[in-house]
Scaffold this motif. Structure first.
Motif, PDB file in Angstrom:
ATOM      1  N   GLY A   7       0.778  -1.233   0.000  1.00  0.00           N
ATOM      2  CA  GLY A   7       0.000   0.000   0.000  1.00  0.00           C
ATOM      3  C   GLY A   7       0.809   1.281   0.000  1.00  0.00           C
ATOM      4  N   ALA A   8       2.113   1.206  -0.174  1.00  0.00           N
ATOM      5  CA  ALA A   8       2.933   2.427  -0.211  1.00  0.00           C
ATOM      6  C   ALA A   8       2.572   3.268  -1.432  1.00  0.00           C
ATOM      7  CB  ALA A   8       4.417   2.067  -0.255  1.00  0.00           C
ATOM      8  N   ASP A   9       2.566   4.570  -1.257  1.00  0.00           N
ATOM      9  CA  ASP A   9       2.322   5.497  -2.361  1.00  0.00           C
ATOM     10  C   ASP A   9       3.629   6.100  -2.867  1.00  0.00           C
ATOM     11  OD1 ASP A   9      -0.558   5.370  -2.313  1.00  0.00           O
ATOM     12  OD2 ASP A   9      -0.475   6.558  -0.477  1.00  0.00           O
ATOM     13  N   LEU A  10       4.503   6.475  -1.927  1.00  0.00           N
ATOM     14  CA  LEU A  10       5.754   7.141  -2.260  1.00  0.00           C
ATOM     15  C   LEU A  10       6.922   6.414  -1.618  1.00  0.00           C
ATOM     16  CD1 LEU A  10       4.719  10.833  -1.419  1.00  0.00           C
ATOM     17  CD2 LEU A  10       4.602   9.716  -3.646  1.00  0.00           C
ATOM     18  N   ILE A  11       8.004   6.292  -2.364  1.00  0.00           N
ATOM     19  CA  ILE A  11       9.266   5.793  -1.826  1.00  0.00           C
ATOM     20  C   ILE A  11      10.206   6.995  -1.830  1.00  0.00           C
ATOM     21  CG2 ILE A  11      11.187   4.199  -2.137  1.00  0.00           C
ATOM     22  CD1 ILE A  11       8.522   2.812  -1.526  1.00  0.00           C
ATOM     23  N   LEU A  12      10.681   7.398  -0.653  1.00  0.00           N
ATOM     24  CA  LEU A  12      11.509   8.585  -0.532  1.00  0.00           C
ATOM     25  C   LEU A  12      12.979   8.196  -0.430  1.00  0.00           C
ATOM     26  CD1 LEU A  12       9.385  10.469   2.165  1.00  0.00           C
ATOM     27  CD2 LEU A  12       9.107  10.478  -0.326  1.00  0.00           C
ATOM     28  N   ILE A  59       6.289  17.830   0.395  1.00  0.00           N
ATOM     29  CA  ILE A  59       5.176  16.962   0.023  1.00  0.00           C
ATOM     30  C   ILE A  59       3.928  17.506   0.691  1.00  0.00           C
ATOM     31  CG2 ILE A  59       4.230  14.628   0.131  1.00  0.00           C
ATOM     32  CD1 ILE A  59       7.184  13.653   0.285  1.00  0.00           C
ATOM     33  N   ARG A  60       2.936  17.830  -0.125  1.00  0.00           N
ATOM     34  CA  ARG A  60       1.680  18.385   0.393  1.00  0.00           C
ATOM     35  C   ARG A  60       0.541  17.426   0.058  1.00  0.00           C
ATOM     36  NH1 ARG A  60       2.867  23.610   1.910  1.00  0.00           N
ATOM     37  NH2 ARG A  60       4.529  24.628   0.727  1.00  0.00           N
ATOM     38  N   THR A  61      -0.375  17.259   1.004  1.00  0.00           N
ATOM     39  CA  THR A  61      -1.542  16.410   0.775  1.00  0.00           C
ATOM     40  C   THR A  61      -2.801  17.231   0.997  1.00  0.00           C
ATOM     41  OG1 THR A  61      -1.606  15.664   3.076  1.00  0.00           O
ATOM     42  CG2 THR A  61      -0.336  14.326   1.522  1.00  0.00           C
ATOM     43  N   ASP A  68      -5.210  13.749  -2.661  1.00  0.00           N
ATOM     44  CA  ASP A  68      -4.261  14.085  -3.718  1.00  0.00           C
ATOM     45  C   ASP A  68      -2.964  14.556  -3.081  1.00  0.00           C
ATOM     46  OD1 ASP A  68      -6.104  13.484  -5.705  1.00  0.00           O
ATOM     47  OD2 ASP A  68      -6.921  15.515  -5.696  1.00  0.00           O
ATOM     48  N   VAL A  69      -1.865  14.275  -3.748  1.00  0.00           N
ATOM     49  CA  VAL A  69      -0.540  14.597  -3.234  1.00  0.00           C
ATOM     50  C   VAL A  69       0.171  15.480  -4.245  1.00  0.00           C
ATOM     51  CG1 VAL A  69       1.703  13.627  -2.569  1.00  0.00           C
ATOM     52  CG2 VAL A  69      -0.400  12.413  -1.987  1.00  0.00           C
ATOM     53  N   GLY A  70       0.871  16.474  -3.755  1.00  0.00           N
ATOM     54  CA  GLY A  70       1.705  17.309  -4.605  1.00  0.00           C
ATOM     55  C   GLY A  70       3.125  17.286  -4.073  1.00  0.00           C
ATOM     56  N   ILE A  91       0.269  14.022  -7.861  1.00  0.00           N
ATOM     57  CA  ILE A  91       0.163  12.567  -7.779  1.00  0.00           C
ATOM     58  C   ILE A  91      -1.194  12.231  -7.177  1.00  0.00           C
ATOM     59  CG2 ILE A  91       1.074  10.490  -6.671  1.00  0.00           C
ATOM     60  CD1 ILE A  91       3.805  11.933  -6.578  1.00  0.00           C
ATOM     61  N   ALA A  92      -1.927  11.359  -7.841  1.00  0.00           N
ATOM     62  CA  ALA A  92      -3.185  10.859  -7.289  1.00  0.00           C
ATOM     63  C   ALA A  92      -2.931   9.425  -6.849  1.00  0.00           C
ATOM     64  CB  ALA A  92      -4.286  10.915  -8.340  1.00  0.00           C
ATOM     65  N   PRO A  93      -2.735   9.205  -5.550  1.00  0.00           N
ATOM     66  CA  PRO A  93      -2.455   7.850  -5.078  1.00  0.00           C
ATOM     67  C   PRO A  93      -3.529   6.859  -5.514  1.00  0.00           C
ATOM     68  CG  PRO A  93      -2.088   9.430  -3.333  1.00  0.00           C
ATOM     69  CD  PRO A  93      -2.750  10.177  -4.456  1.00  0.00           C
TER      70      PRO A  93
END
Length: 100
Positions: A7-12, A59-61, A68-70, A91-93
């Motif tokens: 379920g991860a959306d972003l890998i930093l 990173i803004r949500t 939605d993520v920016g 980014i739309a997870p």
């Protein structure tokens, strides 16, 4: 693939000092869901790479159900002696409505 399935959306990341935001895909391999790589640049060190100036990511949500993520990349402008917004990636997870 395991992080995608979990379920991860972003890998930093950031150790390579090259700022970018891009979707990860498996090429011929099907991933369970969409996942993005967000690499930080070099925030305050002199160890910049290539033509990439010092930079950092924000990173803004949103507060909506879609979440939605920016990802904003802020680069240092030596002339202005300040960081300025250099890029924005929306980014739309990949969300399943059953996981509320």
């Amino acid at each position: 693939r395991i992080w995608s399935a979990a379920g991860a959306d972003l890998i930093l990341g950031g150790h390579i000092h090259l700022p970018y935001v891009r979707p990860l895909d498996g090429g011929d391999i099907k991933w369970p869901r969409a996942i993005w790589s967000v690499q930080a640049g070099t925030a305050i060190s002199r160890r910049v790479r290539g033509d990439a100036p010092n930079s950092f990511n924000v990173i803004r949500t949103s507060n909506t159900h879609t979440m939605d993520v920016g990802v904003e990349r802020w680069d240092y402008d030596a002339t202005a002696r300040a960081f300025a917004l250099a890029a924005h990636t929306a980014i739309a997870p990949d969300r399943d409505d059953t996981r509320k």
